[in-house]
Design an enzyme around this catalytic site. Structure first.
Site: not given
Lengths: 547, 257
Positions: A171, A189, A255, A298
């Site tokens: 991204t 994630e 993270n 996170d």
């Protein structure tokens, strides 16, 4: 005016005179403020422009010159590049437009349709392109890198950066360094194993690839147990910076996974939540600094590494400024990663402070109790600015925003979400609306009680706030400063603001009506300085009123 | 192949819902009669073109002419979508008779080519020699990053044009040339003469790739003259039937990526 000239041949000799956006020019980007050649306006990532036509005395004379309406829904996080009189801006999910920066009319549009099984946590975002020589480069949601002809928008090559079936994505705007295009991967994630990869601009061939989680036998691997390292996250989804003297590129690492269950992956989990310094030619890791070991909140360190050369306690040093999602502001020496200063800029209760090496002293909260800052952090990926004139560091912070975490055991399944539980935003009443990713409601019924924005001007010598500018809602807006001590920024409410960078005084504002989730840019063409903001689905460009 | 280049204004919706891209239709499937295609052409124009556009590409993610759909594979799927509507009300249901329905499907499957596709396809290797040799196509057209940009890039022309249209471009380029590609000649008020290829235009401005391969935008108020030629900037060289077939065959191999 328009005449059909039947039967006449307009012979078009191919005699290209187009100047190239060479690496040497990008190196000197700050010296050529008429263009905006990288995501952050130059390798130092200061988002500081030397243009001076728009100043404090005439900022009130800014008028709208043009609008470009986006044709897709969702947050428009792209930061345009302006190179030799052409603007290159992406639309989600993965289109590139070449735009006339004077009128906003479009020369060409390239569309990449990502694979239907592309998977991203937080929206089909794309944050922009890189330019090098006669090419434009874009990463895609299905984890590919495309090179497009800068003049005619035709695809030149397309290569795989990561496996879309394992939820890798790109991204960020790529970074062009020398003959290579460097990108990182998203998917923190989804149990990816993150990396930064460099591709030859000419061919798309892979030049190097450096994992953000060390393999068995490599230094740092001992900070993971068992197989956790294989799906430990540590994505890289924000454009890095580059120091040509050190030949180092700097990247913020995200993270560890699963996000919220730190107990499931014992150890520091290197190099998650770290800045890593990679050799620009080989990708070799030269140093790292971890902000949040064994993170369960996170707290991605996916902020822009802002580089500055400044006197530091009596000697000239090569510095790196970093306001981190974990609520601390850091100053590092970018040649070796030495920790120089750390100070909280918002309320922090997950840690009671930093030790002499910058390592946080953990104070995890009891189950069911709020953690400050909350899940979206004290700040996040929104690009900061550093003004070498004011010697202040500017960024968007979230104040009074906390989260209650609910960690639970997660099993890794390839290509599936790997979160380790969930969280609730702390609200002042049960069931009251919280604050989330992006804004879709024109009515603010959550109010500033669940979090609000504070644009902070920090003095990096002390880590202390010199001034702040508060907003009612939170802000994901980045910053732009200029040599006339103007600071331009926005927020979720849709206002654009011009402030005195030295004092924080609000000098000018306009309501563009849509959330501003990227930083403004500035450029100059034919003697006119322009300012571009993206708000909602609109790219709006301003200049001083015609005299 | 998840890529396409468009003019402007293409709408892309929620990415996670995008189905796989169908392959472009093999042209020349003669399971439908030319009468059906002809009827379909008329029905399409009156009933479908308003939303899908005359070329069938106006709806995001769909190019009917090239056989690119969102959730359709078989003719039966097409029939169902037309009869029941789609896209949560974005496309209404149509109550067509059996003949009209078959006609529309025939027209879509024929790649919007009511004349059929009886185009002679020759030898692509000989066509390539012509392209780069005597035909001098490469003097103006760019392929896979090589050659000038003054004429349209042909890297994926075989994927976006039917054989019949490619053939027409060689035999009668004035009739086949897309309007936007017509060469332009501009004279500015300060007497600069600019020739080039038009990329985009609106009421007040025009965007051009000039003969020096610069992207330039002009306000029409700043022009003293703006001419558009119906002729290509250079006519194709004389070719016999066999050479045209060879060249079409080569062009059909240019499929991008």
């Amino acid at each position: 005016m328009k005449i059909f000239a039947v039967g006449i041949l307009f012979v078009l000799f191919a005699a290209p005179v187009c100047a190239q956006i060479s690496y040497e020019r990008i190196l000197q980007a700050e010296d050529g403020p008429e263009s905006w050649l990288t995501y952050n306006g130059g390798y130092m990532s200061q988002r500081y422009s030397r243009l001076t036509q728009i100043g404090q005395e005439n900022v009130g004379d800014l008028e709208l010159r043009w609008l470009l309406q986006n044709q897709v829904f969702g947050a428009w996080q792209s930061s345009p590049i302006v190179a030799d009189g052409v603007m290159y801006v992406t639309e989600r999910p993965n289109s590139i437009m070449a735009v006339d920066p004077i009128t906003g009319r479009v020369f060409w549009k390239y569309v990449h349709t990502p694979a239907e099984n592309s998977l991203v946590c937080c929206g089909a975002n794309n944050r922009g392109v890189a330019v090098l020589d006669d090419r434009v480069f874009m990463g895609t949601l299905d984890a590919r890198l495309v090179a497009v002809d800068r003049i005619n928008g035709e695809l030149l090559w397309e290569v795989e950066v990561g496996d879309v079936n394992l939820a890798y994505s790109v991204t960020m705007a790529p970074l062009a360094v020398k003959d290579k295009i460097i990108v990182g991967v998203g998917g923190g994630e989804f149990g990816i194993r993150g990396y930064v990869a460099a591709f030859y601009a000419e061919t798309g061939e892979l030049a190097w690839k450096t994992y953000t989680i060390p393999a068995p036998g490599e230094p740092g691997h001992e900070t993971w147990e068992g197989d956790d390292w294989q799906y430990g996250g540590a994505p890289v989804w924000i454009t890095g910076s580059f120091d040509p003297e050190e030949n180092l590129t700097y990247w913020g690492v995200g993270n560890p996974g699963p996000d919220w269950n730190a107990a499931q992956r014992p150890g520091d989990n290197l190099y998650s939540d770290s800045v890593i310094a990679l050799d620009a030619d080989t990708g070799e890791l030269r140093w790292h600094f971890q902000f949040t070991p064994n993170d369960g909140y996170d707290y991605d360190a996916v902020q822009v590494p802002v580089l500055a050369d400044m006197e530091w306690r009596g000697e000239d040093r090569k510095l790196m400024f970093w306001a981190n999602r974990n609520g601390y502001f850091y100053v590092l020496d970018r040649s070796d990663g030495e920790f120089l200063l750390g100070n909280p800029f918002v309320r922090v209760n997950w840690s009671s402070g930093l030790d002499e090496n910058g390592r946080p002293i953990p104070t995890p909260q009891p189950e069911g109790m709020p953690t400050w800052p909350g899940n979206q952090g004290g700040t996040n990926w929104y690009p900061p600015s550093w003004s070498p004139r004011t010697e202040l560091f500017y960024f968007s912070a979230w104040e009074d925003y906390a989260t209650i975490y609910q960690p639970e055991e997660s099993e890794y399944v390839p290509g599936r979400a790997f979160l380790g539980g969930g969280f609730d935003v702390l609200t002042p009443a049960p069931g009251a609306p919280g604050v989330g990713i992006g804004r879709t409601n024109p009515i603010n019924n959550w109010t500033d009680e669940v979090g609000h924005a504070s644009l902070k001007a920090l003095d990096p010598r002390t880590g202390e706030e010199v001034w702040e500018f508060e907003q009612f809602d939170v802000s994901d807006s980045g910053m732009l400063t200029t040599a006339t001590d103007l600071l331009f920024t926005g927020g979720r409410e849709g206002y654009i603001h011009a402030l005195d960078a030295a004092s924080g005084e609000l000098l000018w504002k306009r309501n563009l009506g849509g959330q501003i989730v990227m930083a403004p840019i500035t450029y100059m063409i034919d003697g006119v300085q322009y300012l571009s903001f993206i708000s909602g689905h609109v790219l709006a460009t301003f200049a001083l009123r015609h005299k | 192949m998840h890529r396409a280049k468009t003019g402007a204004g293409v709408m892309l919706l929620a990415l996670l819902a995008l189905p796989p891209l169908a392959r472009p239709q093999a042209v020349g499937d003669h399971q439908y009669t030319s009468e059906a295609i002809e009827l379909g052409s008329r029905t399409y124009t009156s009933q479908c073109a308003l939303c899908h556009g005359p070329q069938g590409a106006l709806v995001d993610g769909i190019d009917l002419r090239l056989g690119i759909f969102r959730g359709v594979a078989s003719d039966e799927d097409l029939r169902r979508v037309i009869a029941e509507g789609s896209g949560e009300g974005q496309m209404p249901a149509f109550d067509f008779g059996a003949g009209e329905m078959e006609g529309i499907i025939a027209y879509i499957r024929a790649g919007f080519d009511p004349e059929g596709v009886a185009v002679r396809i020759g030898d692509p290797a000989r066509g390539e020699e012509l392209f780069y040799g005597r035909g001098d196509c490469s003097g103006c057209h760019r392929v896979d990053g090589e050659g000038p940009r003054t004429a349209p890039d042909l890297s994926d022309i075989g994927a976006i044009r039917t054989p019949a249209v490619l053939q027409l471009n060689l035999l009668d380029p004035t009739a086949a040339m897309l309007p936007i590609n017509r060469p332009v000649r501009l004279v500015t008020l300060d007497e600069e003469v600019v020739t080039g290829r038009r990329l985009n235009e609106d009421t007040h401005t025009v965007q051009v790739l000039d003969s020096s391969e610069r992207l330039r935008s002009f306000a029409k108020i700043d022009l003293s003259s703006f001419e558009i030629s119906r002729e290509p900037s250079k006519p194709p060289v004389d070719m016999n039937e066999e050479e045209v077939a060879d060249l079409v065959a080569f062009l059909l191999t240019l499929r991008g990526g």
